[in-house]
Design a protein around this motif. Structure first.
Motif, PDB file in Angstrom:
ATOM      1  N   GLU B  13       0.835  -1.213   0.000  1.00 43.54           N
ATOM      2  CA  GLU B  13       0.000   0.000   0.000  1.00 43.54           C
ATOM      3  C   GLU B  13       0.865   1.257   0.000  1.00 43.54           C
ATOM      4  O   GLU B  13       0.551   2.236  -0.663  1.00 43.54           O
ATOM      5  N   ALA B  14       1.970   1.213   0.751  1.00 44.40           N
ATOM      6  CA  ALA B  14       2.828   2.404   0.867  1.00 44.40           C
ATOM      7  C   ALA B  14       3.573   2.690  -0.433  1.00 44.40           C
ATOM      8  O   ALA B  14       3.715   3.841  -0.833  1.00 44.40           O
ATOM      9  N   MET B  96      -1.989   8.794   2.515  1.00 42.69           N
ATOM     10  CA  MET B  96      -2.946   8.235   1.547  1.00 42.69           C
ATOM     11  C   MET B  96      -3.543   6.924   2.080  1.00 42.69           C
ATOM     12  O   MET B  96      -4.623   6.515   1.661  1.00 42.69           O
ATOM     13  N   LEU B  97      -2.826   6.297   3.006  1.00 43.67           N
ATOM     14  CA  LEU B  97      -3.309   5.022   3.559  1.00 43.67           C
ATOM     15  C   LEU B  97      -4.470   5.203   4.535  1.00 43.67           C
ATOM     16  O   LEU B  97      -5.120   4.229   4.905  1.00 43.67           O
ATOM     17  N   LEU B 256      -8.430  15.945  -0.826  1.00 38.60           N
ATOM     18  CA  LEU B 256      -8.977  14.607  -0.517  1.00 38.60           C
ATOM     19  C   LEU B 256      -9.546  14.578   0.896  1.00 38.60           C
ATOM     20  O   LEU B 256     -10.633  14.026   1.134  1.00 38.60           O
ATOM     21  N   ILE B 257      -8.804  15.163   1.834  1.00 36.37           N
ATOM     22  CA  ILE B 257      -9.293  15.210   3.227  1.00 36.37           C
ATOM     23  C   ILE B 257     -10.574  16.039   3.293  1.00 36.37           C
ATOM     24  O   ILE B 257     -11.515  15.713   4.021  1.00 36.37           O
ATOM     25  N   TYR B 258     -10.618  17.126   2.508  1.00 38.32           N
ATOM     26  CA  TYR B 258     -11.834  17.951   2.470  1.00 38.32           C
ATOM     27  C   TYR B 258     -13.030  17.119   1.981  1.00 38.32           C
ATOM     28  O   TYR B 258     -14.117  17.170   2.562  1.00 38.32           O
ATOM     29  N   VAL B 259     -12.790  16.336   0.924  1.00 39.54           N
ATOM     30  CA  VAL B 259     -13.854  15.469   0.390  1.00 39.54           C
ATOM     31  C   VAL B 259     -14.286  14.458   1.449  1.00 39.54           C
ATOM     32  O   VAL B 259     -15.486  14.215   1.644  1.00 39.54           O
ATOM     33  N   MET B 260     -13.321  13.880   2.149  1.00 45.13           N
ATOM     34  CA  MET B 260     -13.639  12.860   3.158  1.00 45.13           C
ATOM     35  C   MET B 260     -14.507  13.409   4.277  1.00 45.13           C
ATOM     36  O   MET B 260     -15.400  12.727   4.769  1.00 45.13           O
ATOM     37  N   LEU B 261     -14.263  14.657   4.690  1.00 45.39           N
ATOM     38  CA  LEU B 261     -14.954  15.177   5.866  1.00 45.39           C
ATOM     39  C   LEU B 261     -16.200  15.996   5.543  1.00 45.39           C
ATOM     40  O   LEU B 261     -17.168  15.973   6.296  1.00 45.39           O
ATOM     41  N   PHE B 262     -16.170  16.731   4.425  1.00 43.08           N
ATOM     42  CA  PHE B 262     -17.271  17.670   4.185  1.00 43.08           C
ATOM     43  C   PHE B 262     -18.177  17.280   3.016  1.00 43.08           C
ATOM     44  O   PHE B 262     -19.289  17.774   2.922  1.00 43.08           O
ATOM     45  N   LEU B 263     -17.692  16.466   2.112  1.00 41.55           N
ATOM     46  CA  LEU B 263     -18.513  16.135   0.935  1.00 41.55           C
ATOM     47  C   LEU B 263     -19.017  14.694   0.971  1.00 41.55           C
ATOM     48  O   LEU B 263     -19.194  14.056  -0.067  1.00 41.55           O
ATOM     49  N   GLY B 264     -19.172  14.181   2.160  1.00 42.04           N
ATOM     50  CA  GLY B 264     -19.812  12.868   2.289  1.00 42.04           C
ATOM     51  C   GLY B 264     -18.873  11.681   2.178  1.00 42.04           C
ATOM     52  O   GLY B 264     -19.341  10.534   2.192  1.00 42.04           O
ATOM     53  N   GLY B 265     -17.580  11.905   2.031  1.00 43.46           N
ATOM     54  CA  GLY B 265     -16.631  10.782   1.924  1.00 43.46           C
ATOM     55  C   GLY B 265     -17.003   9.876   0.765  1.00 43.46           C
ATOM     56  O   GLY B 265     -17.298  10.363  -0.330  1.00 43.46           O
ATOM     57  N   PRO B 266     -17.033   8.561   0.981  1.00 43.38           N
ATOM     58  CA  PRO B 266     -17.344   7.656  -0.135  1.00 43.38           C
ATOM     59  C   PRO B 266     -18.838   7.572  -0.484  1.00 43.38           C
ATOM     60  O   PRO B 266     -19.191   6.887  -1.438  1.00 43.38           O
TER      61      PRO B 266
END
Lengths: 118, 329
Positions: B13-14, B96-97, B256-266
């Motif tokens: 993964e790394a 990213m992990l 990406l972190i913004y998407v994860m926390l504010f735009l519903g994540g997955p």
């Protein structure tokens, strides 16, 4: 939550440190050492006297001055908060030199200490 | 502790997916896309020469830079800036992990504190790289950069903590970044107060994101019309390549972190279906990236004092109000 790998915070810190070291080393070896060995260091060292000197505007600058970073930060913040910084500096000049301000601070510290050890 | 299979998994993964190799591909794709957008707005065609539609131009630029001789003047630091930059790149890629892009995401209780700490390594490495060779313009740029970070980072962190606290209180997600992203869609509809908190934090988080990534109008640390090239003025060859690499990975991770926390994540994909989650998150990331690039190419630049004042005046109240709402809601 059963999806993924769950660690305790200490294991997580150790794991991230290990991964950072692994990826950082890979980046260093591949994108620095490998390319330098393959191409970068093969550039002939043509020994002109100003090769390793700082050059400003095409001219050899003997010593390049770097501004005081802390002073710059304070200057930008002071410009952003003109009135507040004026009040603060005037207040500091007017009051902070007087002995009773320090006496008040000591008194306050004593009251807080008394409340904490009560 | 991890067993042998898990250790191999983590190394894969790394180094491969979603780590180093995948991030390099993503950097190439995002830079190509960003340059195409900039070209379109400025009535140019953007990269066209290398690869189909110029897609491989960022890779060609990278190889060109890393193949050059590493020239350091006699007053500059030699090895340590390169090592620090490589470690900072490693730090961002390791994160990213903890995103839904990973097929086996890593998480821990309170891991958001560690994530925020690791994110901070990248601006410090950029400042160190800029200061490693004496130049008055780099020095001025670092001063501006630190003033920007002081004015943006605490408030941005407060904005990030808002969904983390809401999720921790209502869904027992242990204040973990990945675990919060799995319930991020539901945080908006918990209650009117949580909606207000999330809306404020989303606005604050986006302004903070622009500031930390030095996107216009907050790009005064690299104002080319005043400071040559700001932080990058004195860098060339492999050092410039590493500085760009670091900046470009930051440009990927922070949205990406913004998407994860504010735009519903997955959401709407089920988080247990990793490849569908990864696709959804990447699509949302692409939308955020497009908005950021449109803003970057159409906004003027603030003066340093104007930018800093804007952040103190608007970002701090919005973000800390969001945090207070999250705590008492």
């Amino acid at each position: 939550m059963a999806f993924g790998m769950i660690f305790d915070p200490y294991e997580f810190v150790a794991l991230m440190s290990g991964l950072i070291a692994l990826i950082g080393l890979s980046v260093y070896v591949v994108f620095y050492e490998l390319f330098q060995e393959a191409a970068g260091r093969k550039v002939a060292e043509e020994g002109t006297p100003i090769r390793y000197y700082p050059v400003m505007g095409g001219w050899d600058a003997d010593i390049s001055e770097t501004p005081a970073i802390g002073r710059l930060v304070v200057d930008i913040l002071q410009r952003a908060w003109k009135n507040a910084s004026k009040v603060l500096s005037r207040g500091a000049k007017a009051y902070m030199r007087d002995w009773y301000v320090y006496a008040y601070i000591v008194l306050l510290a004593l009251v807080v200490a008394a409340l904490m050890v009560r | 502790m991890v067993n042998a299979t898990q250790a191999l998994n983590l190394v894969f993964e790394a180094l491969v997916y979603p780590g180093l190799l995948f991030t390099i591909v993503l950097v190439i794709a995002t830079q190509w896309y960003s340059r195409k957008i900039a070209g379109r707005i400025q009535y140019r065609r953007g990269p066209t020469y290398t690869g189909p539609a110029g897609f491989l131009q960022p890779l060609a630029d990278l190889i060109k830079l890393v193949s050059k001789e590493d020239l350091v003047n006699e007053y500059g630091l030699r090895k340590s800036p390169v090592v620090v930059a490589a470690l900072a790149i490693g730090a961002l890629i390791a994160l990213m992990l903890v995103t839904p892009l990973a097929y086996s995401p890593v998480m821990a209780p309170y891991d958001i504190i560690i994530v925020i700490y690791i994110i901070l390594l990248s601006p410090l490495a950029l400042a160190y790289l800029a200061l490693s060779q004496p130049n008055p313009y780099s020095g001025l740029a670092v001063g501006r950069y630190l003033a920007l970070l002081i004015s943006a980072d605490p408030a941005y962190t407060a904005a990030l903590l808002t969904p983390i606290i809401l999720a921790g209180r209502h869904f027992s997600t242990w204040f973990s970044l990945y675990a919060t992203s799995t319930v991020a869609d539901r945080l908006w509809i918990l209650s009117p107060a949580s909606f207000i908190g999330m809306a404020l934090a989303a606005v604050g988080g986006f302004i903070g994101l622009l500031a930390i990534l030095m996107i216009k109008p907050f790009d005064f640390p690299e104002a080319e019309s005043e400071l040559y090239w700001g932080l990058f003025t004195e860098l060339g060859g492999p050092r410039l390549a590493l500085a760009f690499f670091l900046k470009f990975v930051e440009d990927i991770l922070m949205p990406l972190i913004y998407v994860m926390l504010f735009l519903g994540g997955p959401w709407p994909a089920p988080y247990s279906n990793w490849w569908l989650s990864a696709i959804v998150v990447l699509l949302k990331y692409w939308v955020v990236l497009t908005i950021i690039r449109l803003i970057e190419n159409s906004m003027p630049r603030y003066r340093p004092d104007q930018g800093v004042k804007f952040l103190w005046k608007y970002l701090y109240p919005i973000s800390f109000l969001a945090l207070i709402v999250a705590i008492i809601a």
